[in-house]
Design a protein around this motif. Structure first.
Motif, mmCIF file in Angstrom:
data_model
loop_
_atom_site.group_PDB
_atom_site.id
_atom_site.type_symbol
_atom_site.label_atom_id
_atom_site.label_comp_id
_atom_site.label_asym_id
_atom_site.label_seq_id
_atom_site.Cartn_x
_atom_site.Cartn_y
_atom_site.Cartn_z
ATOM 1 N N CYS A 162 -101.676 7.838 9.421
ATOM 2 C CA CYS A 162 -100.278 8.154 9.737
ATOM 3 C C CYS A 162 -99.685 7.023 10.577
ATOM 4 C CB CYS A 162 -100.193 9.469 10.508
ATOM 5 S SG CYS A 162 -100.417 10.919 9.463
ATOM 6 N N VAL A 217 -102.058 13.336 12.303
ATOM 7 C CA VAL A 217 -102.401 13.926 11.015
ATOM 8 C C VAL A 217 -102.341 15.444 11.138
ATOM 9 C CG1 VAL A 217 -104.231 14.199 9.300
ATOM 10 C CG2 VAL A 217 -103.881 11.993 10.408
ATOM 11 N N CYS A 225 -97.908 13.911 8.165
ATOM 12 C CA CYS A 225 -97.856 13.198 9.434
ATOM 13 C C CYS A 225 -96.870 13.969 10.304
ATOM 14 C CB CYS A 225 -97.401 11.756 9.241
ATOM 15 S SG CYS A 225 -98.577 10.764 8.285
ATOM 16 N N ARG A 264 -97.805 12.383 4.164
ATOM 17 C CA ARG A 264 -98.721 11.309 4.545
ATOM 18 C C ARG A 264 -98.802 10.311 3.391
ATOM 19 N NH1 ARG A 264 -104.920 12.464 6.378
ATOM 20 N NH2 ARG A 264 -105.425 10.334 6.991
#
Length: 181
Positions: free
Chosen positions: A88, A94, A111, A154
């Protein structure tokens, strides 16, 4: 340059195996062919005509029941690793989406950034450039809070597989690759 040295060491190791005839890269075991091709970076294995047959064979074999990854024992690299997502960005952590697959939680694919929306009076979270973000509100006793979590997807790795190949000093170097046709 370092990548070429590692590849040359693998091919040289194969060439020094006991044999009456010279050993060519094409004569390497399937596991070593896969390793050599996966470690090819510029161009990737897709652009190396020698690599297309063993990698295509690998992709087809992976779909079969009981698949076992071909290993190149001479290179001491073992099976590859796999990481779907990039790290991230800085300032985020994360996190997982709230969705699950078949009752199991999925790999963390978000993220998360925690922001205090009360620091900028008059600016709402929707005023920021978070058009694709999911906003999770944290409610206090009174049902309001200035702390919000903003979730963004992400980033996915273009090359999610990797081999850690030891160099001549035994230090492992990571080579990323993909198995897309």
């Amino acid at each position: 340059m370092r990548q070429r040295l590692i590849l040359a060491a693998i091919v040289a190791g194969l060439a020094f195996t006991p044999s009456a005839t010279p050993v060519m890269a094409e004569d390497a075991s399937w596991g070593c062919q896969v390793l050599l091709c996966a470690a090819s970076q510029n161009p990737s294995w897709h652009g190396v005509s020698y690599c297309v047959p063993p990698m295509t064979k690998l992709i087809a074999a992976m779909k079969e029941p009981g698949f076992s990854w071909p290993i190149c024992h001479e290179a001491k690299a073992g099976k590859p690793g796999h990481e779907t997502y990039e790290d991230c960005p800085s300032g985020t952590t994360v996190g997982s989406s709230s969705e699950t697959r078949n009752g199991w939680s999925s790999e963390p694919d978000q993220c998360i950034k925690t922001v205090d929306v009360c620091r900028s009076p008059g600016q709402r979270a929707s005023d920021t450039d978070q058009s694709s973000a999911v906003i999770r509100r944290s409610f206090g006793d009174r049902g309001d809070s200035c702390i919000q979590q903003i979730a963004t997807p992400r980033p996915r790795r273009p090359d999610p597989y990797y081999f850690d190949i030891p160099n001549e000093q035994g230090v492992k170097q990571r080579f990323w690759f993909n198995l897309n046709h």
